[in-house]
Design a protein around this motif. Sequence first.
Motif, PDB file in Angstrom:
ATOM      1  N   LYS A 297     -32.125  30.604  63.320  1.00  0.00           N
ATOM      2  CA  LYS A 297     -33.298  29.888  63.857  1.00  0.00           C
ATOM      3  C   LYS A 297     -33.281  28.456  63.347  1.00  0.00           C
ATOM      4  O   LYS A 297     -33.440  27.505  64.129  1.00  0.00           O
ATOM      5  CB  LYS A 297     -34.595  30.571  63.421  1.00  0.00           C
ATOM      6  CG  LYS A 297     -34.990  31.768  64.265  1.00  0.00           C
ATOM      7  CD  LYS A 297     -36.354  32.264  63.837  1.00  0.00           C
ATOM      8  CE  LYS A 297     -36.487  33.749  64.110  1.00  0.00           C
ATOM      9  NZ  LYS A 297     -37.613  34.355  63.349  1.00  0.00           N
ATOM     10  N   THR A 298     -33.027  28.279  62.053  1.00  0.00           N
ATOM     11  CA  THR A 298     -33.023  26.912  61.505  1.00  0.00           C
ATOM     12  C   THR A 298     -31.844  26.122  62.058  1.00  0.00           C
ATOM     13  O   THR A 298     -31.980  24.954  62.438  1.00  0.00           O
ATOM     14  CB  THR A 298     -32.955  26.945  59.973  1.00  0.00           C
ATOM     15  OG1 THR A 298     -34.092  27.650  59.488  1.00  0.00           O
ATOM     16  CG2 THR A 298     -32.962  25.546  59.384  1.00  0.00           C
ATOM     17  N   ILE A 299     -30.684  26.752  62.167  1.00  0.00           N
ATOM     18  CA  ILE A 299     -29.501  26.037  62.684  1.00  0.00           C
ATOM     19  C   ILE A 299     -29.733  25.579  64.118  1.00  0.00           C
ATOM     20  O   ILE A 299     -29.477  24.426  64.486  1.00  0.00           O
ATOM     21  CB  ILE A 299     -28.252  26.945  62.600  1.00  0.00           C
ATOM     22  CG1 ILE A 299     -27.805  27.098  61.139  1.00  0.00           C
ATOM     23  CG2 ILE A 299     -27.125  26.415  63.474  1.00  0.00           C
ATOM     24  CD1 ILE A 299     -26.597  27.996  60.944  1.00  0.00           C
ATOM     25  N   VAL A 300     -30.310  26.477  64.938  1.00  0.00           N
ATOM     26  CA  VAL A 300     -30.468  26.144  66.362  1.00  0.00           C
ATOM     27  C   VAL A 300     -31.613  25.151  66.553  1.00  0.00           C
ATOM     28  O   VAL A 300     -31.492  24.197  67.338  1.00  0.00           O
ATOM     29  CB  VAL A 300     -30.671  27.433  67.191  1.00  0.00           C
ATOM     30  CG1 VAL A 300     -30.901  27.093  68.659  1.00  0.00           C
ATOM     31  CG2 VAL A 300     -29.455  28.355  67.049  1.00  0.00           C
ATOM     32  N   VAL A 301     -32.708  25.312  65.777  1.00  0.00           N
ATOM     33  CA  VAL A 301     -33.797  24.327  65.865  1.00  0.00           C
ATOM     34  C   VAL A 301     -33.282  22.964  65.401  1.00  0.00           C
ATOM     35  O   VAL A 301     -33.567  21.924  66.001  1.00  0.00           O
ATOM     36  CB  VAL A 301     -35.015  24.775  65.025  1.00  0.00           C
ATOM     37  CG1 VAL A 301     -35.992  23.617  64.810  1.00  0.00           C
ATOM     38  CG2 VAL A 301     -35.729  25.942  65.703  1.00  0.00           C
ATOM     39  N   ARG A 302     -32.463  22.973  64.343  1.00  0.00           N
ATOM     40  CA  ARG A 302     -31.885  21.721  63.817  1.00  0.00           C
ATOM     41  C   ARG A 302     -31.058  21.028  64.894  1.00  0.00           C
ATOM     42  O   ARG A 302     -31.106  19.805  65.057  1.00  0.00           O
ATOM     43  CB  ARG A 302     -31.002  22.090  62.621  1.00  0.00           C
ATOM     44  CG  ARG A 302     -30.639  20.976  61.686  1.00  0.00           C
ATOM     45  CD  ARG A 302     -30.004  21.587  60.418  1.00  0.00           C
ATOM     46  NE  ARG A 302     -29.610  20.540  59.507  1.00  0.00           N
ATOM     47  CZ  ARG A 302     -28.458  19.877  59.593  1.00  0.00           C
ATOM     48  NH1 ARG A 302     -27.610  20.171  60.555  1.00  0.00           N
ATOM     49  NH2 ARG A 302     -28.169  18.929  58.740  1.00  0.00           N
TER      50      ARG A 302
END
Length: 344
Positions: A25-30
């Motif tokens: 989630k953090t990688i894709v939101v980033r």
Amino acid sequence: MTKMVLDAEAQAGADVWEYAFGFLKTIVVRCAVQLEIPDLLEKRGTEDPISLSQLSSLLGCQADPLHRVMRFLAFHGIFKSSSSSSSSSVYYAPTVISRHLTRDNMGPFILLQLPGMVNGISAEALRSGVNPNLKAANGEDTWTDSAFGNHKQVFTDAMACHARSTVSAIIDNYPEGFKGIGRLVDVGGRHGMALGMLVKAFPWIRGVSFDLEEVVSMAPPRDGIEFVGGSMFESVPKADAVMLMWILHDWSDKSSIDILKKCREAVPADTGKVIIVDAVIDEVGEGDEYTGARLGLDMVMMAATVKGKERTYKEWTYLLNEAGFSRNTVTNIHTIESVIEAYP
Ligand SMILES: C[S@@+](CC[C@H](N)C(=O)[O-])C[C@H]1O[C@@H](n2cnc3c(N)ncnc32)[C@H](O)[C@@H]1O
Ligand SMILES: O=c1cc(-c2ccc(O)cc2)oc2c(O)c(O)ccc12
């Protein structure tokens, strides 16, 4: 496909995958923040959704991977997706969450996350008590360790995000705390985002942003703010009050006590105070909507610093007593941090 009502065991068998893939989630939101997709959709608004092909062309991204990323983000409620009845196109619109991910909101803070953190929380780190991400050569002082990245613009941008958000909460929920303060030193105040907001809200304040020389030397001029370079372990500029926002949680108890002693020496013994803006972990109560964020921030401290940690009220009281403060108060400002006032 309708969501089946699963028994606890079956649900656990599905939920366990969240602990394998949750980091994505953090990688894709980033990735979406890097592409400024939240900003692009926000500019168009909810009434003007954008098609995948338009988005792909505007961003210069391959349509297929972009579609898969947007599908993942729409599933998690970051964007709203819809399909056209007349064509096979899929369209995307902003949501209340994506509004918080724009570049003038929390977007830059998201870009600070992840790189350099992964092994900071590991069996090796917990057994050795050492953060393998950081060079031991610097001891506890990660701020001069180039691997930490304090000198990088991404860190300044992320902390400016944080200051915008938290200082808004301070102004709304703790205005009385700045009555009677003429000269206010913000220790670790970086480029003065916090002080800039405070002197605008409370025009009687004269702000001094005190930070490392290599940080303040890069600070653009800011009305009403003086920049002073130095180390809070050596001395803190004299003031009516001193603020420490997201400082002490970066440091061990011993270093925090040393910093607090220097701050206490910088303010008048009878009328001065030290304003600490940091999380207070509530281990016994029910917590609030920020409890998860506070515990997550504690894991960031474990992952990104040598001995940083979030603290309970009991742990804060220990630090303040050891640093020679006579009494303290805590104010809930309805965000990830509280305001702790400490009196010499
Ligand atoms: C996590 S940032 C907090 C920035 C800002 N107060 C905020 O709340 O967004 C910590 C700050 O402490 C500064 N800092 C680190 N070591 C310092 C020292 N020895 N003396 C003064 N500032 C220091 C860093 O340069 C950085 O700007
Ligand atoms: O949210 C953060 C992230 C960091 C951070 C991330 C990655 C790095 O390579 C270094 C540092 O540091 C933080 C910090 O020092 C702080 O006081 C609050 C939040 C964060």
